[in-house]
Design a protein around this motif. Structure first.
Motif, PDB file in Angstrom:
ATOM      1  N   LEU A 175       0.822  -1.212   0.000  1.00 55.92           N
ATOM      2  CA  LEU A 175       0.000   0.000   0.000  1.00 55.92           C
ATOM      3  C   LEU A 175       0.851   1.255   0.000  1.00 55.92           C
ATOM      4  N   GLU A 176       1.949   1.237   0.764  1.00 51.64           N
ATOM      5  CA  GLU A 176       2.820   2.405   0.796  1.00 51.64           C
ATOM      6  C   GLU A 176       3.585   2.554  -0.514  1.00 51.64           C
ATOM      7  N   ILE A 177       3.921   1.461  -1.152  1.00 50.57           N
ATOM      8  CA  ILE A 177       4.607   1.522  -2.445  1.00 50.57           C
ATOM      9  C   ILE A 177       3.672   2.086  -3.508  1.00 50.57           C
ATOM     10  N   LYS A 178       2.424   1.655  -3.501  1.00 47.25           N
ATOM     11  CA  LYS A 178       1.475   2.125  -4.508  1.00 47.25           C
ATOM     12  C   LYS A 178       1.054   3.572  -4.271  1.00 47.25           C
ATOM     13  N   VAL A 183      15.186   5.965 -11.929  1.00 45.77           N
ATOM     14  CA  VAL A 183      15.919   5.705 -10.680  1.00 45.77           C
ATOM     15  C   VAL A 183      16.782   6.906 -10.313  1.00 45.77           C
ATOM     16  N   SER A 184      17.527   7.412 -11.287  1.00 52.29           N
ATOM     17  CA  SER A 184      18.433   8.532 -11.030  1.00 52.29           C
ATOM     18  C   SER A 184      17.677   9.756 -10.529  1.00 52.29           C
ATOM     19  N   GLN A 185      16.551  10.056 -11.151  1.00 50.11           N
ATOM     20  CA  GLN A 185      15.745  11.197 -10.720  1.00 50.11           C
ATOM     21  C   GLN A 185      15.187  10.990  -9.310  1.00 50.11           C
ATOM     22  N   ALA A 186      14.784   9.761  -9.000  1.00 48.46           N
ATOM     23  CA  ALA A 186      14.247   9.468  -7.662  1.00 48.46           C
ATOM     24  C   ALA A 186      15.328   9.626  -6.599  1.00 48.46           C
ATOM     25  N   ILE A 187      16.526   9.127  -6.898  1.00 49.02           N
ATOM     26  CA  ILE A 187      17.634   9.254  -5.951  1.00 49.02           C
ATOM     27  C   ILE A 187      17.950  10.727  -5.705  1.00 49.02           C
ATOM     28  N   ASP A 188      17.997  11.516  -6.773  1.00 45.43           N
ATOM     29  CA  ASP A 188      18.292  12.947  -6.636  1.00 45.43           C
ATOM     30  C   ASP A 188      17.251  13.639  -5.768  1.00 45.43           C
ATOM     31  N   ALA A 189      15.982  13.319  -6.017  1.00 42.75           N
ATOM     32  CA  ALA A 189      14.890  13.985  -5.299  1.00 42.75           C
ATOM     33  C   ALA A 189      14.904  13.665  -3.812  1.00 42.75           C
ATOM     34  N   THR A 211       8.605   6.392  -5.658  1.00 45.70           N
ATOM     35  CA  THR A 211       9.066   7.496  -6.504  1.00 45.70           C
ATOM     36  C   THR A 211       9.668   6.987  -7.802  1.00 45.70           C
ATOM     37  N   ILE A 212      10.411   5.883  -7.734  1.00 46.58           N
ATOM     38  CA  ILE A 212      11.004   5.305  -8.945  1.00 46.58           C
ATOM     39  C   ILE A 212       9.927   4.945  -9.953  1.00 46.58           C
ATOM     40  N   TRP A 213       8.922   4.193  -9.507  1.00 45.63           N
ATOM     41  CA  TRP A 213       7.922   3.721 -10.466  1.00 45.63           C
ATOM     42  C   TRP A 213       6.931   4.812 -10.840  1.00 45.63           C
TER      43      TRP A 213
END
Length: 317
Positions: free
Chosen positions: A66-69, A155-161, A242-244
């Protein structure tokens, strides 16, 4: 659903403190049963505030569908595994069983993790994110987006954010942060010979989320790192979400968008690279990345267009 699962669900659904008595009434169990459920959940890693008036759920680094979605990935099916030999293999098995896509399989630990060319990937329990996404595009190969490049950007954008730092991409599928590899990505496609289409695509990722530098094997300590080598200010569920979220947003946009970002984040372009082809080693300048994800390298002999499935860069200067 067990009492433990019901208690967890109720506490997650409210931001205020719930008394043991109220929980017991709603679930039609004893207060002792509620107390035991809380104790069991805490042993599993869940966190709760124990107030005089009851309990309140606190963010916990436990993988949770649920938290992932969240609120934006309701269409995504999510399965959580405590252990996996390989989430790529799990996704293949899910496809063979006729499970609905898109399906994301996430494991807390992975014992047989590997990347391109079968290289092993360090995958300790709880410190990383090991996941594979099953897609069923039913498109021709020419119509498919460059999933590996797109996923790398997501992935890269999620890591940066979430880290406040700037990650970079090594052609074609590795994410680097502070000069060390923190993520590897692997994509596989299956074709349907009768229809001539790609029936399924699986995108696998191994991410070093929060692993102390000293915990890496000695042979990896100079090359591998994690996003948060000390304490993590965010949870794995947040990064996965955030990645997905990024991935499906990019998937709905023109390919030029993620290709442009991929090239901007590449630390290979403009550098001298070394690679081996047909037993001969070459050196040259990486000058471009094509729309098909190939790396163009200019050497003294000729200009090469390298496919990621055939070539691995040996060194970058």
């Amino acid at each position: 659903m067990t009492t433990k699962q019901k208690v967890l669900q109720l506490l997650k659904q409210t931001e205020t403190v719930l008394s043991g008595e109220k929980l017991a009434q709603q679930l039609e169990v004893s207060r002792t049963a509620v107390w035991k459920a809380i104790r069991e959940l805490e042993k599993e890693g869940y966190r709760f505030e124990h107030a005089a008036s009851g309990y309140r759920y606190l963010p916990s680094d436990i993988l949770d569908p649920l938290e992932i979605k969240g609120g934006t990935l309701s269409f995504l099916e999510v399965e959580i595994l405590e252990n996996s030999q390989s989430t790529m293999q799990d996704a293949k098995a899910a496809a063979a069983q006729g499970k609905t896509a898109p399906l994301l399989i996430v494991a807390d630990a992975q014992s047989g993790a590997h990347g391109r060319f079968g290289r092993p990937f360090f995958a300790p329990k709880g410190g990383g994110i090991y996941m594979s996404l099953l897609l069923q595009p039913n498109q021709s190969f020419a119509e498919l987006p460059q999933y590996t490049l797109l996923a790398a950007v997501a992935v890269s954008q999620a890591i940066d954010a979430l880290s406040g730092k700037t990650s970079t991409i090594k052609w074609v599928n590795d994410i680097y942060l502070d000069g060390k590899k923190v993520c590897g990505i692997l994509s596989e496609a299956t074709s349907d010979f009768e229809s001539g289409t790609i029936s399924q695509v699986i995108i696998g990722m191994g991410i070093n989320f929060s692993i102390p530098d000293a915990d890496f094997p000695l042979e990896l300590q100079e090359k591998a790192g994690s996003i948060f080598p000390a304490s993590a200010p965010v949870l794995r569920n947040q990064l996965i979400h955030t990645i997905w979220e990024n991935f499906f947003r990019l998937l709905s946009q023109p390919a030029s968008d993620y290709l442009s970002t991929y090239r901007e984040k590449s630390f290979v372009l403009g550098k001298t690279v070394h690679f081996t082809q047909q037993g001969k080693t070459y050196s040259g300048r990486a000058s471009a990345i094509t729309d098909r994800g190939e790396l163009v390298v200019e050497t003294a002999e000729k200009t090469f267009t390298l496919s990621s499935g055939e070539i691995s860069l040996q060194a970058i200067e």
